[in-house]
Design a protein around this motif. Sequence first.
Motif, PDB file in Angstrom:
ATOM      1  N   LYS A 110       9.073   3.330  19.731  1.00 57.81           N
ATOM      2  CA  LYS A 110       8.386   3.321  21.022  1.00 57.81           C
ATOM      3  C   LYS A 110       6.904   2.985  20.858  1.00 57.81           C
ATOM      4  CE  LYS A 110      11.434   6.686  23.381  1.00 57.81           C
ATOM      5  NZ  LYS A 110      12.026   5.910  24.487  1.00 57.81           N
ATOM      6  N   ALA A 125       3.301   3.160  31.439  1.00 55.25           N
ATOM      7  CA  ALA A 125       2.498   4.384  31.439  1.00 55.25           C
ATOM      8  C   ALA A 125       1.497   4.331  30.291  1.00 55.25           C
ATOM      9  CB  ALA A 125       3.421   5.592  31.276  1.00 55.25           C
ATOM     10  N   VAL A 148       4.030  13.450  29.169  1.00 57.68           N
ATOM     11  CA  VAL A 148       5.404  13.357  28.671  1.00 57.68           C
ATOM     12  C   VAL A 148       5.321  13.215  27.147  1.00 57.68           C
ATOM     13  CG1 VAL A 148       7.514  11.969  28.764  1.00 57.68           C
ATOM     14  CG2 VAL A 148       6.148  12.311  30.832  1.00 57.68           C
ATOM     15  N   LYS A 150       7.238  12.126  23.640  1.00 57.07           N
ATOM     16  CA  LYS A 150       8.378  11.322  23.181  1.00 57.07           C
ATOM     17  C   LYS A 150       8.364  11.146  21.668  1.00 57.07           C
ATOM     18  CE  LYS A 150       8.644   8.483  27.369  1.00 57.07           C
ATOM     19  NZ  LYS A 150       8.801   7.129  27.913  1.00 57.07           N
ATOM     20  N   VAL A 160      12.965  12.830  24.438  1.00 56.87           N
ATOM     21  CA  VAL A 160      11.941  12.750  25.481  1.00 56.87           C
ATOM     22  C   VAL A 160      11.849  14.079  26.222  1.00 56.87           C
ATOM     23  CG1 VAL A 160      11.276  11.617  27.641  1.00 56.87           C
ATOM     24  CG2 VAL A 160      12.239  10.259  25.778  1.00 56.87           C
ATOM     25  N   VAL A 162       9.771  16.207  29.314  1.00 56.97           N
ATOM     26  CA  VAL A 162       8.876  16.122  30.470  1.00 56.97           C
ATOM     27  C   VAL A 162       8.421  17.557  30.769  1.00 56.97           C
ATOM     28  CG1 VAL A 162       8.608  15.249  32.820  1.00 56.97           C
ATOM     29  CG2 VAL A 162      10.242  14.146  31.291  1.00 56.97           C
ATOM     30  N   GLU A 192       2.401  10.612  26.754  1.00 58.53           N
ATOM     31  CA  GLU A 192       2.392   9.556  27.752  1.00 58.53           C
ATOM     32  C   GLU A 192       2.115  10.099  29.143  1.00 58.53           C
ATOM     33  OE1 GLU A 192       5.318   6.316  27.170  1.00 58.53           O
ATOM     34  OE2 GLU A 192       6.092   6.989  29.098  1.00 58.53           O
ATOM     35  N   GLU A 193       1.302   9.376  29.855  1.00 56.07           N
ATOM     36  CA  GLU A 193       0.991   9.670  31.257  1.00 56.07           C
ATOM     37  C   GLU A 193       2.286   9.897  32.029  1.00 56.07           C
ATOM     38  OE1 GLU A 193      -0.658   6.775  34.890  1.00 56.07           O
ATOM     39  OE2 GLU A 193      -0.117   5.969  32.932  1.00 56.07           O
ATOM     40  N   ARG A 194       2.308  10.954  32.833  1.00 57.16           N
ATOM     41  CA  ARG A 194       3.512  11.239  33.601  1.00 57.16           C
ATOM     42  C   ARG A 194       3.510  10.449  34.906  1.00 57.16           C
ATOM     43  NH1 ARG A 194       6.080  17.121  34.822  1.00 57.16           N
ATOM     44  NH2 ARG A 194       7.708  16.385  36.218  1.00 57.16           N
ATOM     45  N   LEU A 195       4.530   9.636  35.085  1.00 55.76           N
ATOM     46  CA  LEU A 195       4.632   8.814  36.294  1.00 55.76           C
ATOM     47  C   LEU A 195       5.612   9.457  37.259  1.00 55.76           C
ATOM     48  CD1 LEU A 195       4.956   5.305  34.574  1.00 55.76           C
ATOM     49  CD2 LEU A 195       2.882   6.394  35.442  1.00 55.76           C
ATOM     50  N   GLU A 199      13.805   5.790  39.546  1.00 52.66           N
ATOM     51  CA  GLU A 199      14.020   5.009  38.326  1.00 52.66           C
ATOM     52  C   GLU A 199      15.093   3.957  38.556  1.00 52.66           C
ATOM     53  OE1 GLU A 199      14.423   7.233  34.616  1.00 52.66           O
ATOM     54  OE2 GLU A 199      13.510   8.923  35.662  1.00 52.66           O
ATOM     55  N   LYS A 221      20.490  10.322  35.107  1.00 53.09           N
ATOM     56  CA  LYS A 221      20.428  10.789  33.713  1.00 53.09           C
ATOM     57  C   LYS A 221      20.639  12.285  33.549  1.00 53.09           C
ATOM     58  CE  LYS A 221      18.165   7.143  31.245  1.00 53.09           C
ATOM     59  NZ  LYS A 221      16.879   6.532  30.962  1.00 53.09           N
ATOM     60  N   ASN A 231      18.607  16.246  30.384  1.00 52.09           N
ATOM     61  CA  ASN A 231      18.808  14.806  30.296  1.00 52.09           C
ATOM     62  C   ASN A 231      20.051  14.506  29.491  1.00 52.09           C
ATOM     63  OD1 ASN A 231      17.260  12.681  31.473  1.00 52.09           O
ATOM     64  ND2 ASN A 231      15.457  13.471  30.434  1.00 52.09           N
ATOM     65  N   MET A 280      10.112   2.810  36.275  1.00 55.42           N
ATOM     66  CA  MET A 280       9.858   3.764  37.342  1.00 55.42           C
ATOM     67  C   MET A 280       9.114   3.015  38.434  1.00 55.42           C
ATOM     68  SD  MET A 280       8.505   7.620  36.850  1.00 55.42           S
ATOM     69  CE  MET A 280       9.977   8.580  36.606  1.00 55.42           C
ATOM     70  N   LEU A 289       9.205   2.526  31.525  1.00 52.46           N
ATOM     71  CA  LEU A 289       9.295   3.802  30.800  1.00 52.46           C
ATOM     72  C   LEU A 289       9.763   3.555  29.381  1.00 52.46           C
ATOM     73  CD1 LEU A 289      11.049   6.195  33.334  1.00 52.46           C
ATOM     74  CD2 LEU A 289       8.604   5.920  32.898  1.00 52.46           C
ATOM     75  N   GLU A 290      10.690   2.621  29.245  1.00 52.39           N
ATOM     76  CA  GLU A 290      11.211   2.304  27.909  1.00 52.39           C
ATOM     77  C   GLU A 290      11.905   0.962  27.974  1.00 52.39           C
ATOM     78  OE1 GLU A 290      14.618   4.521  26.597  1.00 52.39           O
ATOM     79  OE2 GLU A 290      15.632   4.309  28.509  1.00 52.39           O
TER      80      GLU A 290
HETATM   81  P1  AMP Z   1      13.217   7.377  28.234  1.00 48.24           P
HETATM   82  O1  AMP Z   1      14.275   7.676  27.204  1.00 48.24           O
HETATM   83  O2  AMP Z   1      11.911   6.956  27.663  1.00 48.24           O
HETATM   84  O3  AMP Z   1      13.714   6.484  29.350  1.00 48.24           O
HETATM   85  O4  AMP Z   1      12.974   8.781  28.965  1.00 48.24           O
HETATM   86  C1  AMP Z   1      14.037   9.562  29.458  1.00 48.24           C
HETATM   87  C2  AMP Z   1      13.690  10.072  30.816  1.00 48.24           C
HETATM   88  O5  AMP Z   1      12.476  10.811  30.792  1.00 48.24           O
HETATM   89  C3  AMP Z   1      13.433   8.947  31.821  1.00 48.24           C
HETATM   90  O6  AMP Z   1      14.626   8.483  32.386  1.00 48.24           O
HETATM   91  C4  AMP Z   1      12.519   9.644  32.818  1.00 48.24           C
HETATM   92  O7  AMP Z   1      13.281  10.404  33.738  1.00 48.24           O
HETATM   93  C5  AMP Z   1      11.728  10.567  31.957  1.00 48.24           C
HETATM   94  N1  AMP Z   1      10.441   9.923  31.597  1.00 48.24           N
HETATM   95  C6  AMP Z   1      10.187   9.149  30.527  1.00 48.24           C
HETATM   96  N2  AMP Z   1       8.911   8.708  30.521  1.00 48.24           N
HETATM   97  C7  AMP Z   1       8.325   9.223  31.616  1.00 48.24           C
HETATM   98  C8  AMP Z   1       7.009   9.135  32.175  1.00 48.24           C
HETATM   99  N3  AMP Z   1       6.035   8.449  31.581  1.00 48.24           N
HETATM  100  N4  AMP Z   1       6.763   9.797  33.330  1.00 48.24           N
HETATM  101  C9  AMP Z   1       7.740  10.521  33.926  1.00 48.24           C
HETATM  102  N5  AMP Z   1       9.003  10.635  33.458  1.00 48.24           N
HETATM  103  C10 AMP Z   1       9.303  10.007  32.310  1.00 48.24           C
END
Ligand code: AMP
Length: 431
Positions: A110, A125, A148, A150, A160, A162, A192-195, A199, A221, A231, A280, A289-290
């Motif tokens: 990442k 983010a 967040v 990760k 991940v 939150v 990481e900044e929380r958004l 999604e 999820k 999750n 997002m 986000l990824e």
């Molecule tokens: P990811 O595996 O990076 O997609 O993260 C898994 C889940 O965590 C995502 O589907 C989001 O619901 C949550 N998430 C990841 N990054 C953020 C972010 N920067 N802000 C808010 N929620 C996040």
Amino acid sequence: MPDTVNVLLIGGGGREHAIASALSRSPRLGRLYVTHPENPGLAALGTPVDVPVNIREIYRLVQFCEHKQIGLVVIGPEDPLAEGYADKLAAAGRLVFGPNREGAQIESDKAWAKQLMRGAAIPTAESRTFTDAQAAIAYLESREHAPVVKAAGLAKGKGVFVPATIAEAIDAVKRIMIAKEFGEAGRKVLLEERLTGPEVSVLAIVDGRTIMLLPPAQDHKRLLDGDKGPNTGGMGVYCPANVLTDAQMERVERDVLVPAVDAMRRDGIDYKGVLYAGLMLTPSGPKVLEFNCRFGDPECQAILPRLKADLLEIMLAACKGELDACDVAWDSSPACCVVLASEGYPEKPRAGAVITGIDKAQAMPGVHVFHAGTKLNAKGEIVTAGGRVLSVTALGDTLAQARERAYAACAAIEFPGKVMRTDIALAASRA
Ligand code: AMP
Ligand code: GLY
């Protein structure tokens, strides 16, 4: 008769069953070989590979491809991509659908992905990467709001966090970097900044240069209804996702996918396969986000049943850099896919429960049942063998009908400890 092509499909989940089903519709498919015949869905469509499948003995798979005259290798999951299967098979002259190890870093690291996004001005983010737990904790202690947290590496969707408070964020850093709950994947951590916002997953097939956008899908999820609970890898999905307007979709193509592929090409990465952006939809527009280097699971199970073109031709074109000459068409019927999971998922799913009703569900109009975590027991019964057991997809004239059909099929399938969400596509089908 067109020339037929023998295909090797690597991977053993619901995603791969959906890929195998779509490939099986191609008039050009010769023999399909599968690495995971313990999945009864794959066993029904393919011939088992009879050599060991692992990166240390990859020469065995290379030889197998030569003997069986494999014209296309399709790699489903992220792990073999991150391990470099595509590099080894391509070096031996195979066409491989799936990026090489360097390209797979877009998912497997990442921190690498963030750097790529920064360099290409892709909206994402804000984040910082730490290789030292104390430095990460000191940074957190200086913050007002919890970011967040990760793990940078592959952690099966579990790396991940939150957190609601700084204390929880510090705890997450400790779990990742000190307790090493995700092993090597936790060597680096991103804060990481929380958004906020809905999604959506936007996937594209890529041939190194040209991209073919697939219709957007929305995954669910969390384990429980109302987006509660832990999750998971994904409990259900629908496609196309109406949360994304056409204008936003164009923006994602122009500002996210195209620049990502261009940036990799500039770095000498000939990215072939699927590029998946997990987005997002924030008040200031879609942000990444990824990225994933493969089809989503279960997104794939809702996307591919709607494909009205030849997946084998599309994958071959992607491998040859000829995607611009490829036509694609989609069924106008929306799809809804509900995951049937096992009691205890995602922590400790129950195995060995006998499943009934799959044939009955499969015979319902518009329904496709994909095997994910199932196997045959000694008596020849289909039993649970994993967290996500089956992906039950239905197409309908409307999303509401697709949803009704998917849930009717889910009701026909029974096993002790069956778990599912009851609200997949609910809000979207009312919109
Ligand atoms: P990811 O595996 O990076 O997609 O993260 C898994 C889940 O965590 C995502 O589907 C989001 O619901 C949550 N998430 C990841 N990054 C953020 C972010 N920067 N802000 C808010 N929620 C996040
Ligand atoms: N469904 C989410 C993923 O495949 O990563």
